[in-house]
Design an enzyme around this catalytic site. Structure first.
Site, PDB file in Angstrom:
ATOM      1  N   ALA A   1       0.826  -1.212   0.000  1.00  0.00           N
ATOM      2  CA  ALA A   1       0.000   0.000   0.000  1.00  0.00           C
ATOM      3  C   ALA A   1       0.858   1.260   0.000  1.00  0.00           C
ATOM      4  CB  ALA A   1      -0.930  -0.006   1.213  1.00  0.00           C
ATOM      5  N   ALA A   2       2.024   1.184  -0.596  1.00  0.00           N
ATOM      6  CA  ALA A   2       2.942   2.329  -0.573  1.00  0.00           C
ATOM      7  C   ALA A   2       2.941   3.116  -1.870  1.00  0.00           C
ATOM      8  CB  ALA A   2       4.364   1.850  -0.268  1.00  0.00           C
ATOM      9  N   GLY A   3       2.090   2.737  -2.826  1.00  0.00           N
ATOM     10  CA  GLY A   3       2.069   3.441  -4.102  1.00  0.00           C
ATOM     11  C   GLY A   3       1.599   4.882  -3.963  1.00  0.00           C
TER      12      GLY A   3
ATOM     13  N   ARG B   1      -2.655   9.017 -10.302  1.00  0.00           N
ATOM     14  CA  ARG B   1      -3.781   9.124 -11.235  1.00  0.00           C
ATOM     15  C   ARG B   1      -5.110   9.402 -10.534  1.00  0.00           C
ATOM     16  NH1 ARG B   1      -3.474   4.143 -15.316  1.00  0.00           N
ATOM     17  NH2 ARG B   1      -2.047   3.219 -13.803  1.00  0.00           N
TER      18      ARG B   1
ATOM     19  N   THR C   1       7.488  -3.209  -6.204  1.00  0.00           N
ATOM     20  CA  THR C   1       6.740  -4.222  -5.458  1.00  0.00           C
ATOM     21  C   THR C   1       7.663  -5.168  -4.700  1.00  0.00           C
ATOM     22  OG1 THR C   1       6.645  -5.542  -7.490  1.00  0.00           O
ATOM     23  CG2 THR C   1       4.751  -4.147  -6.996  1.00  0.00           C
TER      24      THR C   1
ATOM     25  N   ASP D   1      -4.746  -1.740  -3.435  1.00  0.00           N
ATOM     26  CA  ASP D   1      -5.671  -1.146  -4.401  1.00  0.00           C
ATOM     27  C   ASP D   1      -6.422  -2.212  -5.197  1.00  0.00           C
ATOM     28  OD1 ASP D   1      -3.610  -2.067  -5.958  1.00  0.00           O
ATOM     29  OD2 ASP D   1      -3.164  -0.139  -6.914  1.00  0.00           O
TER      30      ASP D   1
ATOM     31  N   ARG E   1     -28.727  10.723  12.909  1.00  0.00           N
ATOM     32  CA  ARG E   1     -27.317  11.069  12.962  1.00  0.00           C
ATOM     33  C   ARG E   1     -26.607  10.240  14.026  1.00  0.00           C
ATOM     34  NH1 ARG E   1     -27.579  17.380  13.773  1.00  0.00           N
ATOM     35  NH2 ARG E   1     -25.333  17.058  14.066  1.00  0.00           N
TER      36      ARG E   1
ATOM     37  N   ASN F   1     -30.763  22.611  21.969  1.00  0.00           N
ATOM     38  CA  ASN F   1     -29.716  21.996  22.781  1.00  0.00           C
ATOM     39  C   ASN F   1     -28.422  22.785  22.846  1.00  0.00           C
ATOM     40  OD1 ASN F   1     -29.470  21.452  20.025  1.00  0.00           O
ATOM     41  ND2 ASN F   1     -28.264  19.604  20.372  1.00  0.00           N
TER      42      ASN F   1
END
Length: 439
Positions: A10-12, A16, A78, A101, A317, A370
């Site tokens: 996950a280091a990319g 883009r 990679t 990704d 909420r 409130n």
């Protein structure tokens, strides 16, 4: 279920995506992209899951409990990512390599990959898939016994022969390695290429040159291996993920009238025989009980018990808690409040920072005021059991209404109301005769 470690790359940079947010932190159905393969690996039984990030990115808050992290100090490909994670993996068991990704990979697909790897007694097993149109993808060439001989790239004319271009099997970038084989080969991968990076597929070449087996396992559903590079692909994958979430709930006894007009986050739980009508969005860690009906409403981090009616056009909420048989009706907004069993907020009301007892009915346009602008604080309103407020009642917090109390229409209540009392808090009406005839 076989033991294994998992590495999630996950280091990319994700340039883009054209975003200040790292690509793997973009959300899919309420869950960060990178968390999807992590959770799949955990559900598949991974002993350890290691996520590899760049040096200036903190992925920790987006990761499930128990996830380990490693830092890839320089963007060296990679191979460099897996090399950075290797010390955190467990020796003696296979290592599955996933991408942050590629979020749709499932626990079942990972289990099948590990099983195929062990059955083949392979040094490495490549996850492949079959595409009707594999244009642009590297083709997997197998040898006479079905093992991987090589992957032929097809990016430029002449890269592959006509026969190789007919191959529909492609490399997905997902692998399972023997730990010892990976640890031996990965440091020997060179960076003699234009980008100056370590390519993880080069490990396969080294292992095959040693006479070791490189197996291939076909992932039957190509969508499980879809990668995300830009926001168009993010949208495409989100559509698939959303449909699978809805199908999961429907198969577990939830009626969803129109899946195309219903949005439910990955962290939502819904009980049996609940009905979700079109135009509904349910987000966050919302919990909905059984036999409840949700009509065209927006719900975020709320807790809804059994037999509740919500909507149409309600907004629940964070912190909204509706007990058994309660109702939040048309154009009702509830925030950080508990609505007691059987209590009703039928329409056109705002209930914030309040505790409402059971059996209470709050009339149209009941408002809890409130927020104290002077102290910049929010105060709570307490409404007892079996209370009935008439239309257009404003409760200025902090204020308390005792059990069985009433309010008159149009009242602005600023003082506590005793049990079973009627609060009238409005100016006396005075009619001016002939007012309309004045010039």
């Amino acid at each position: 279920m076989s033991s294994f470690s998992a590495v999630v790359m996950a280091a990319g940079q994700g340039t883009r995506m054209k975003s200040a947010t790292p690509k793997v932190l973009h959300e899919i159905c309420g869950r960060p992209m990178v968390a999807w393969p992590v959770i799949a690996a955990q559900e598949a039984g991974a002993e350890r899951v290691v996520v590899v990030a760049g040096p200036n990115v903190d992925l920790g808050p987006a990761l499930p409990d128990g996830t380990r992290t490693a830092t890839q100090p320089t963007p060296d490909g990679t191979g460099g990512a897996v090399l950075a994670a290797l010390p955190e993996t467990q020796p003696g068991i296979p290592v599955v390599v996933l991408s942050g990704d590629v979020p749709l990979i499932s626990a079942a697909a990972i289990e099948e990959l590990v099983a195929a790897h062990l059955h083949a007694n392979a040094a490495a097993t490549m996850a492949t898939t079959l595409l009707d149109d594999p244009t642009g993808y590297g083709r997997v060439v197998r040898d006479a016994v079905g093992h991987v001989e090589r992957v032929v790239e097809t990016k430029a004319p002449g890269d592959a022969t006509a026969a190789q271009l007919q191959i529909r099997e492609i490399n997905t970038g997902i692998y399972c390695f023997d730990h010892a084989a990976l640890a031996d080969a990965l440091p020997r991968v060179g960076t003699e290429n234009v980008q100056g990076e370590r390519y993880l597929p080069d490990v396969l070449t080294l292992l095959r040159d040693q006479g070791l087996i490189i197996a291939a396992h076909v992932v039957e559903d190509p969508a499980l291996t879809f990668g995300i590079n830009d926001r168009v692909q993010l949208s495409d994958v989100t559509v698939i993920a959303q449909r699978r979430i809805l199908e999961h709930h429907m198969r577990n006894g939830v009626t969803i009238i129109d899946p195309a007009a219903t949005y439910v986050d990955a962290g939502v739980t819904i009980g049996q025989d609940t009905t979700i009508e079109p135009g509904t969005t349910i987000k966050g860690a919302t919990t909905i009980g059984a036999n409840t009906t949700i009509r065209s409403s927006y719900i975020v981090d709320a807790t809804i018990a059994d037999g509740v009616s919500v909507g149409p056009f309600a907004y629940l909420r964070p912190g909204a808690h509706l007990a058994d048989g309660a109702k939040a009706g048309t154009f009702v907004e509830i925030k950080n409040s508990t609505i007691g069993a059987g209590s009703k907020v039928p329409h056109l009301s705002y209930i914030g920072d309040a505790d409402v007892g059971p059996g209470t009915n709050l009339g149209a346009s009941t408002i809890t005021a409130n927020y104290n602008n002077k102290t910049k604080a929010k105060n709570r309103t307490t409404i007892g059991a079996n209370v009935k407020t008439s239309v257009d009642t404003t409760l200025v917090s902090p204020v308390s209404l005792g059990d069985g109390a009433y309010t008159a229409a149009g009242s602005v209540v600023t003082q506590d109301v005793p049990a079973r009392a009627l609060a009238i808090a409005r100016a006396r009406q005075h009619n001016i005769e002939g007012y309309a005839d004045r010039e």
